[in-house]
Design a protein around this motif. Structure first.
Motif, mmCIF file in Angstrom:
data_model
loop_
_atom_site.group_PDB
_atom_site.id
_atom_site.type_symbol
_atom_site.label_atom_id
_atom_site.label_comp_id
_atom_site.label_asym_id
_atom_site.label_seq_id
_atom_site.Cartn_x
_atom_site.Cartn_y
_atom_site.Cartn_z
ATOM 1 N N ASP A 140 -18.950 53.971 25.219
ATOM 2 C CA ASP A 140 -18.198 53.832 26.472
ATOM 3 C C ASP A 140 -17.053 54.569 26.304
ATOM 4 O OD1 ASP A 140 -18.329 53.063 29.279
ATOM 5 O OD2 ASP A 140 -17.518 51.121 28.837
ATOM 6 N N LEU A 141 -16.851 55.631 25.979
ATOM 7 C CA LEU A 141 -15.792 56.523 25.586
ATOM 8 C C LEU A 141 -15.263 57.205 26.778
ATOM 9 C CD1 LEU A 141 -16.342 57.823 21.926
ATOM 10 C CD2 LEU A 141 -14.854 55.783 22.794
ATOM 11 N N THR A 142 -14.083 57.499 27.064
ATOM 12 C CA THR A 142 -13.249 58.498 27.932
ATOM 13 C C THR A 142 -13.404 59.782 27.599
ATOM 14 O OG1 THR A 142 -11.088 57.976 27.538
ATOM 15 C CG2 THR A 142 -12.022 56.814 29.071
ATOM 16 N N LEU A 143 -13.642 60.644 28.288
ATOM 17 C CA LEU A 143 -13.883 62.217 27.874
ATOM 18 C C LEU A 143 -13.029 63.490 28.513
ATOM 19 C CD1 LEU A 143 -17.713 62.089 27.674
ATOM 20 C CD2 LEU A 143 -16.391 61.750 25.612
ATOM 21 N N ALA A 144 -12.390 64.114 28.073
ATOM 22 C CA ALA A 144 -11.597 65.285 28.780
ATOM 23 C C ALA A 144 -12.391 66.265 28.489
ATOM 24 C CB ALA A 144 -10.040 65.274 28.425
ATOM 25 N N THR A 145 -12.528 67.448 29.266
ATOM 26 C CA THR A 145 -13.308 68.627 29.151
ATOM 27 C C THR A 145 -12.039 69.965 29.199
ATOM 28 O OG1 THR A 145 -15.190 67.916 30.000
ATOM 29 C CG2 THR A 145 -15.025 70.236 30.025
ATOM 30 N N ALA A 146 -12.173 70.538 28.162
ATOM 31 C CA ALA A 146 -11.281 71.689 27.993
ATOM 32 C C ALA A 146 -12.100 73.001 28.148
ATOM 33 C CB ALA A 146 -10.368 71.794 26.615
ATOM 34 N N GLN A 147 -11.817 73.704 29.357
ATOM 35 C CA GLN A 147 -12.567 74.904 29.403
ATOM 36 C C GLN A 147 -11.712 75.932 29.820
ATOM 37 O OE1 GLN A 147 -14.751 75.327 33.368
ATOM 38 N NE2 GLN A 147 -16.318 76.462 32.316
ATOM 39 N N THR A 148 -10.736 75.902 30.439
ATOM 40 C CA THR A 148 -9.790 77.209 31.010
ATOM 41 C C THR A 148 -8.951 77.563 29.845
ATOM 42 O OG1 THR A 148 -9.887 76.403 33.152
ATOM 43 C CG2 THR A 148 -8.373 78.103 32.634
ATOM 44 N N VAL A 356 -25.301 76.883 45.954
ATOM 45 C CA VAL A 356 -24.850 77.321 47.123
ATOM 46 C C VAL A 356 -24.101 76.474 48.061
ATOM 47 C CG1 VAL A 356 -25.777 78.224 49.659
ATOM 48 C CG2 VAL A 356 -26.878 79.054 47.660
ATOM 49 N N PHE A 357 -24.728 75.169 48.265
ATOM 50 C CA PHE A 357 -23.862 74.043 49.108
ATOM 51 C C PHE A 357 -22.641 73.748 48.347
ATOM 52 C CE2 PHE A 357 -28.442 73.299 50.586
ATOM 53 C CZ PHE A 357 -28.361 73.987 51.935
ATOM 54 N N VAL A 358 -22.667 73.686 46.951
ATOM 55 C CA VAL A 358 -21.431 73.196 46.316
ATOM 56 C C VAL A 358 -20.417 74.308 46.459
ATOM 57 C CG1 VAL A 358 -20.585 73.135 43.997
ATOM 58 C CG2 VAL A 358 -22.794 71.833 44.242
ATOM 59 N N ASN A 359 -20.616 75.561 46.375
ATOM 60 C CA ASN A 359 -19.602 76.649 46.300
ATOM 61 C C ASN A 359 -19.157 76.714 47.861
ATOM 62 O OD1 ASN A 359 -19.205 77.713 43.746
ATOM 63 N ND2 ASN A 359 -21.285 77.846 43.623
ATOM 64 N N ILE A 360 -20.036 76.715 48.758
ATOM 65 C CA ILE A 360 -19.580 76.720 50.084
ATOM 66 C C ILE A 360 -18.704 75.714 50.423
ATOM 67 C CG2 ILE A 360 -20.274 76.064 52.839
ATOM 68 C CD1 ILE A 360 -22.831 77.773 51.940
ATOM 69 N N GLY A 361 -18.974 74.397 50.093
ATOM 70 C CA GLY A 361 -18.154 73.122 50.048
ATOM 71 C C GLY A 361 -16.705 73.224 49.522
ATOM 72 N N LYS A 362 -16.602 73.963 48.287
ATOM 73 C CA LYS A 362 -15.607 74.111 47.480
ATOM 74 C C LYS A 362 -14.678 75.005 48.395
ATOM 75 C CE LYS A 362 -13.062 73.825 43.808
ATOM 76 N NZ LYS A 362 -12.387 74.887 43.685
ATOM 77 N N ALA A 440 -7.936 73.911 41.293
ATOM 78 C CA ALA A 440 -8.681 73.155 40.400
ATOM 79 C C ALA A 440 -10.478 73.242 40.604
ATOM 80 C CB ALA A 440 -8.326 71.751 40.522
ATOM 81 N N GLU A 441 -11.041 73.026 39.603
ATOM 82 C CA GLU A 441 -12.554 73.191 39.413
ATOM 83 C C GLU A 441 -13.162 74.690 39.630
ATOM 84 O OE1 GLU A 441 -11.013 69.151 40.495
ATOM 85 O OE2 GLU A 441 -11.551 70.513 42.068
ATOM 86 N N GLY A 442 -12.152 75.447 39.584
ATOM 87 C CA GLY A 442 -12.519 76.850 39.829
ATOM 88 C C GLY A 442 -11.796 77.558 41.182
#
Length: 469
Positions: A140-148, A356-362, A440-442
């Motif tokens: 049940d761990l917490t996770l960060a993601t390092a991408q950029t 498509v829908f994800v990026n239009i909304g974003k 954020a998120e791109g």
């Protein structure tokens, strides 16, 4: 270590943060995040995950685990994930709780990519990812993601940089694992997470293969250093209300010759899959963004409604227009998330939100958050920029000040809602949030590139082709 159905508590999580991790704040090493007067708020915010009542489900293989670790297989699974993120954001006072959301986004992307790489190269990445997934889900761990990556000169590729450490890279290969060096920027909640998952930020070429890596490490790993951004939304605003309850921090996350054992390496120089992994994660992460942003905007909608009443202008046409602008933003976010969930792409048996829908909304989210701020400022008036300080409201002169701050309601009640309006629309917090909502998120450009690339033009082209025959 928490195993099987012995689910973690808030106290378990906070205790685990006292593990010798190297976190710096305003030039000083933080000995204990949980007792730090500022950073402890981010830890307590993350800990709310463990107080949320509706977060667990019974997995047929793993037993009782967090719903964030439910691998989506269908539209309904994605719809459930959207609701989980939306509802948990509301539970955390409108501030996204990233504790298991972003890490599970990365894990789903890794599962798909690992299977694809295994099929092409005969590797065993999927077994490694699956083993790691089961460990973090059971514990049940917490996770960060390092991408950029910090990226250096943006006109140059990773292997072309003057300083080779501008992207996280492999500097040594050993029999028991690899050693990496470099840095990742604005890694959200890394300083208060149990683990950090590292993935590529972009597509790679053969010359960049030393940068085509993905792995996971505990946050107290030797050589890992985190430099936390200044929390100006609290320290720069004594009148803050929301940020004293909930906020999320980011760090410049430095890997100074960090060792990763092979069983935690999920991509190793397979440069031709770096871009796939990066974009898969971005798609899940943007779906997460739509889900939490739809909830966060309730902060602006509710504050606008209360402020309009306090100012006695709730029935004015321009106020109705402003309220509708905020409402549009909220519901377009939610519509995009629901559409993306209802129309997924299935890859390797896993449901991916429709890109498509994800990026239009974003894109709409990136481009129109400023309209939300404008609407709240319009309703609140200039007083939120010139409002007396918290210290004034606590001084002997408070009765005089409150007398002249009354509106449609008494001065004390109006001053309280104006303080929140100031925090949301005229403070350090909104400067931070505006940057986040745009980038954020791109970035805007990243969403445009992916939308242009992934959109199906066949219907439109066929229509015009028939006309031109």
């Amino acid at each position: 270590m928490q195993l099987d159905n012995n689910m973690r508590s808030k106290e378990d999580y906070l205790k685990a943060l006292k593990d010798g991790r190297k976190v710096y704040y305003r030039g000083k090493l933080v000995e204990d995040i949980t007792s730090h007067p500022i950073l402890r708020i981010a830890a307590l915010h993350a800990a709310k995950l463990y107080e949320y009542q509706d977060r667990l489900y019974e997995d047929s293989k793993l037993g009782k685990i967090s719903k964030f670790f439910k691998v989506p297989k269908s539209p309904q699974d994605l719809l459930d994930r959207h609701k989980l993120i939306y509802d948990l954001t509301l539970y955390c006072n409108g501030i996204f709780n990233i504790s298991q959301a972003i890490g599970s986004d990365a894990l789903f992307a890794l599962m798909i990519t690992a299977r694809q790489v295994d099929k092409k190269y005969g590797t065993d990445y999927y077994k490694r990812v699956e083993k790691y997934f089961e460990e973090v889900a059971k514990q049940d761990l917490t996770l960060a993601t390092a991408q950029t990556d910090v990226k250096g000169d943006r006109s140059k590729r990773p292997s072309e940089q003057v300083d080779p450490d501008m992207y996280v890279r492999i500097v040594d290969v050993r029999s028991d694992g690899i050693v990496v060096k470099g840095a990742k920027a604005h890694t959200t909640q890394s300083a208060v997470s149990d683990e950090i998952i590292v993935i590529p930020t972009r597509a790679m070429r053969e010359n960049d293969k030393d940068y085509a890596i993905a792995f996971a490490i505990p946050t107290n790993t030797q050589g890992l250093k985190m430099y936390t951004r200044p929390i100006d939304e609290i320290e720069g605003n004594t009148s803050a209300i929301l940020s004293k309850k909930d906020y999320e921090l980011e760090t410049l996350t430095v890997f100074d010759n960090v060792f990763i054992p092979w069983d935690r390496v999920f991509l190793f120089k397979e440069y031709d899959h770096a871009g796939t992994l990066a974009m898969l994660f971005a798609t899940y992460h943007r779906f997460t963004a739509l889900s939490y942003r739809a909830a966060t905007i309730n902060l602006y909608l509710g504050t606008a409604l209360y402020t309009a009443e306090a100012n006695g202008i709730q029935n004015e046409k321009h106020v109705r227009d402003d309220i509708v602008d905020i409402m549009l933003y909220k519901e377009i976010m939610r519509m995009a998330a629901l559409s993306a969930a209802y129309n997924p792409i299935i890859s390797e048996g896993i449901a991916i939100p429709n890109p498509v829908f994800v990026n239009i909304g974003k894109l709409y989210s990136n481009m129109h958050f400023i309209d939300v701020i404008k609407a709240l400022i319009d309703i609140s008036g200039g007083i939120i920029a010139t409002l007396p300080s918290e210290e004034d409201f606590l001084s002997e002169e408070k009765d005089v000040i409150l007398k002249y701050l009354r509106g449609n309601i008494d001065g004390y009640s109006r001053s309280k809602i104006l303080r929140l309006s100031k925090e949301l629309a005229a403070s350090n917090f909104v400067g931070y949030l505006l940057t986040l909502m745009i980038h954020a998120e791109g970035s805007i450009e990243a969403s445009k590139i992916e939308l242009f690339r992934s959109y199906d033009y066949s219907e439109a082209k066929e229509l015009v082709r028939k006309i031109l025959q």
